[in-house]
Scaffold this motif. Sequence first.
Motif, PDB file in Angstrom:
ATOM      1  N   SER A 293      62.302  61.049 114.530  1.00 16.33           N
ATOM      2  CA  SER A 293      61.806  61.053 113.529  1.00 16.33           C
ATOM      3  C   SER A 293      62.532  60.522 112.071  1.00 16.33           C
ATOM      4  CB  SER A 293      61.579  62.908 113.613  1.00 16.33           C
ATOM      5  OG  SER A 293      62.644  63.600 113.074  1.00 16.33           O
ATOM      6  N   GLU A 294      61.156  59.579 111.628  1.00 14.26           N
ATOM      7  CA  GLU A 294      61.850  59.289 110.162  1.00 14.26           C
ATOM      8  C   GLU A 294      61.308  59.949 109.234  1.00 14.26           C
ATOM      9  OE1 GLU A 294      63.382  56.413 109.734  1.00 14.26           O
ATOM     10  OE2 GLU A 294      63.400  56.240 111.629  1.00 14.26           O
ATOM     11  N   PHE A 295      61.746  59.613 108.139  1.00 15.08           N
ATOM     12  CA  PHE A 295      61.244  60.698 106.954  1.00 15.08           C
ATOM     13  C   PHE A 295      59.892  60.140 106.101  1.00 15.08           C
ATOM     14  CE2 PHE A 295      65.468  62.065 107.018  1.00 15.08           C
ATOM     15  CZ  PHE A 295      65.461  63.497 106.902  1.00 15.08           C
ATOM     16  N   HIS A 296      58.977  61.007 106.224  1.00 12.38           N
ATOM     17  CA  HIS A 296      57.840  60.419 105.738  1.00 12.38           C
ATOM     18  C   HIS A 296      57.710  60.507 104.458  1.00 12.38           C
ATOM     19  CE1 HIS A 296      55.834  60.296 110.005  1.00 12.38           C
ATOM     20  NE2 HIS A 296      56.676  61.501 110.003  1.00 12.38           N
ATOM     21  N   TYR A 297      56.840  59.474 104.097  1.00 11.05           N
ATOM     22  CA  TYR A 297      56.928  59.221 102.200  1.00 11.05           C
ATOM     23  C   TYR A 297      56.050  58.946 101.474  1.00 11.05           C
ATOM     24  CZ  TYR A 297      62.280  58.580 102.338  1.00 11.05           C
ATOM     25  OH  TYR A 297      63.619  58.702 102.450  1.00 11.05           O
ATOM     26  N   LYS A 298      55.083  59.630 100.944  1.00  6.34           N
ATOM     27  CA  LYS A 298      54.049  59.004 100.249  1.00  6.34           C
ATOM     28  C   LYS A 298      53.922  58.618  98.851  1.00  6.34           C
ATOM     29  CE  LYS A 298      52.643  64.417  98.644  1.00  6.34           C
ATOM     30  NZ  LYS A 298      52.621  65.507  98.946  1.00  6.34           N
ATOM     31  N   ASP A 299      52.915  58.284  98.293  1.00  8.53           N
ATOM     32  CA  ASP A 299      52.311  57.550  97.034  1.00  8.53           C
ATOM     33  C   ASP A 299      52.795  58.729  95.919  1.00  8.53           C
ATOM     34  OD1 ASP A 299      52.280  55.140  98.751  1.00  8.53           O
ATOM     35  OD2 ASP A 299      50.236  55.020  97.465  1.00  8.53           O
ATOM     36  N   VAL A 300      53.900  58.662  95.171  1.00 14.57           N
ATOM     37  CA  VAL A 300      53.685  59.821  94.616  1.00 14.57           C
ATOM     38  C   VAL A 300      54.453  59.284  92.891  1.00 14.57           C
ATOM     39  CG1 VAL A 300      55.751  61.107  93.200  1.00 14.57           C
ATOM     40  CG2 VAL A 300      55.505  60.812  95.893  1.00 14.57           C
ATOM     41  N   SER A 301      53.557  59.513  91.457  1.00 20.57           N
ATOM     42  CA  SER A 301      53.180  59.378  90.261  1.00 20.57           C
ATOM     43  C   SER A 301      54.305  59.520  89.569  1.00 20.57           C
ATOM     44  CB  SER A 301      52.782  60.903  89.716  1.00 20.57           C
ATOM     45  OG  SER A 301      53.296  61.956  89.411  1.00 20.57           O
ATOM     46  N   LEU A 302      54.952  58.531  88.608  1.00 21.79           N
ATOM     47  CA  LEU A 302      56.236  58.511  87.797  1.00 21.79           C
ATOM     48  C   LEU A 302      56.191  60.485  87.453  1.00 21.79           C
ATOM     49  CD1 LEU A 302      56.551  55.141  86.016  1.00 21.79           C
ATOM     50  CD2 LEU A 302      57.711  55.834  88.113  1.00 21.79           C
ATOM     51  N   TYR A 303      56.284  61.033  86.627  1.00 23.60           N
ATOM     52  CA  TYR A 303      56.428  62.314  86.714  1.00 23.60           C
ATOM     53  C   TYR A 303      56.901  62.764  87.940  1.00 23.60           C
ATOM     54  CZ  TYR A 303      55.783  66.970  84.583  1.00 23.60           C
ATOM     55  OH  TYR A 303      55.703  67.986  84.114  1.00 23.60           O
ATOM     56  N   ASP A 304      56.118  62.816  88.903  1.00 22.35           N
ATOM     57  CA  ASP A 304      56.417  63.752  89.952  1.00 22.35           C
ATOM     58  C   ASP A 304      57.534  63.391  90.371  1.00 22.35           C
ATOM     59  OD1 ASP A 304      54.445  65.241  89.521  1.00 22.35           O
ATOM     60  OD2 ASP A 304      53.194  64.069  91.299  1.00 22.35           O
ATOM     61  N   LEU A 305      57.676  62.108  90.695  1.00 21.85           N
ATOM     62  CA  LEU A 305      59.009  61.859  91.058  1.00 21.85           C
ATOM     63  C   LEU A 305      60.196  62.306  89.874  1.00 21.85           C
ATOM     64  CD1 LEU A 305      58.930  57.803  91.473  1.00 21.85           C
ATOM     65  CD2 LEU A 305      60.046  59.073  93.059  1.00 21.85           C
ATOM     66  N   ARG A 306      60.420  62.693  88.417  1.00 25.42           N
ATOM     67  CA  ARG A 306      61.630  62.684  87.879  1.00 25.42           C
ATOM     68  C   ARG A 306      61.984  64.533  88.860  1.00 25.42           C
ATOM     69  NH1 ARG A 306      58.398  62.046  82.361  1.00 25.42           N
ATOM     70  NH2 ARG A 306      59.161  64.342  82.060  1.00 25.42           N
ATOM     71  N   LYS A 307      60.524  65.212  89.095  1.00 26.64           N
ATOM     72  CA  LYS A 307      60.663  66.424  89.905  1.00 26.64           C
ATOM     73  C   LYS A 307      61.722  65.834  91.027  1.00 26.64           C
ATOM     74  CE  LYS A 307      56.573  68.546  88.057  1.00 26.64           C
ATOM     75  NZ  LYS A 307      55.141  69.021  88.285  1.00 26.64           N
ATOM     76  N   TYR A 308      61.448  65.285  91.768  1.00 26.39           N
ATOM     77  CA  TYR A 308      61.176  65.184  93.027  1.00 26.39           C
ATOM     78  C   TYR A 308      62.660  64.583  93.501  1.00 26.39           C
ATOM     79  CZ  TYR A 308      61.218  62.888  97.781  1.00 26.39           C
ATOM     80  OH  TYR A 308      61.865  62.826  99.207  1.00 26.39           O
ATOM     81  N   PHE A 309      63.633  63.684  92.741  1.00 25.39           N
ATOM     82  CA  PHE A 309      64.655  63.297  92.155  1.00 25.39           C
ATOM     83  C   PHE A 309      65.584  64.067  91.545  1.00 25.39           C
ATOM     84  CE2 PHE A 309      62.722  59.401  94.181  1.00 25.39           C
ATOM     85  CZ  PHE A 309      63.580  59.437  95.536  1.00 25.39           C
ATOM     86  N   GLY A 310      65.122  65.425  90.603  1.00 23.77           N
ATOM     87  CA  GLY A 310      65.455  66.169  89.672  1.00 23.77           C
ATOM     88  C   GLY A 310      66.117  65.173  88.033  1.00 23.77           C
TER      89      GLY A 310
END
Length: 182
Positions: free
Chosen positions: A96-113
């Motif tokens: 199983s590969e990790f599944h990614y989806k389109d993310v806004s720049l604002y949400d990327l900040r939360k995603y990566f901290g």
Amino acid sequence: MEFKWQDNYYTLRKYNLTYDDLKKIIKKVYKRHPLEDWTYLRHPSNGQTWLYLNMEFVEYLEEVYFNKNGYYLDLEITFFEKQILRLEKEFNLKHSEFHYKDVSLYDLRKYFGKSKNVIGVATHRMQQHFSYPLKYIKDGKVYVKAEGVKWLNEKYFRKSYLEELENYKLALQKAKKIKHNN
């Protein structure tokens, strides 16, 4: 199939270490991977303490800790990917590969901290790596395509990717223990 354990004596001899050296290495490794179950202390009735090492830990020492042919983070990612493939093969699971989806720049900040500036630099470097645009505007927000999020996770913010790999491996091992106990 249970964990395979090895007495630390063989590891000490193999790498020409003292017991104190091995304890320091174990402390360093557990600081980086606190969830791993790589050592076992046995206290027999004679008052002595015996330290056993998981064979996976011995492989980790060989492939990552004592390997000077690469950056440690890349070596750790390769090690955990190999362990995941081994566990999936053992369970007859499709990889199983990790599944990614389109993310806004604002949400990327939360995603990566990370801060706005760090995400800005990362997405700029991501865009330099690809010859076609991976950012687009939707509803007034800037989004990064799934391919770009994958690249950021696996190539730029590798510590978060390593953490995801380790958590997935631990989930597979937990499922293995449950299956073995039933």
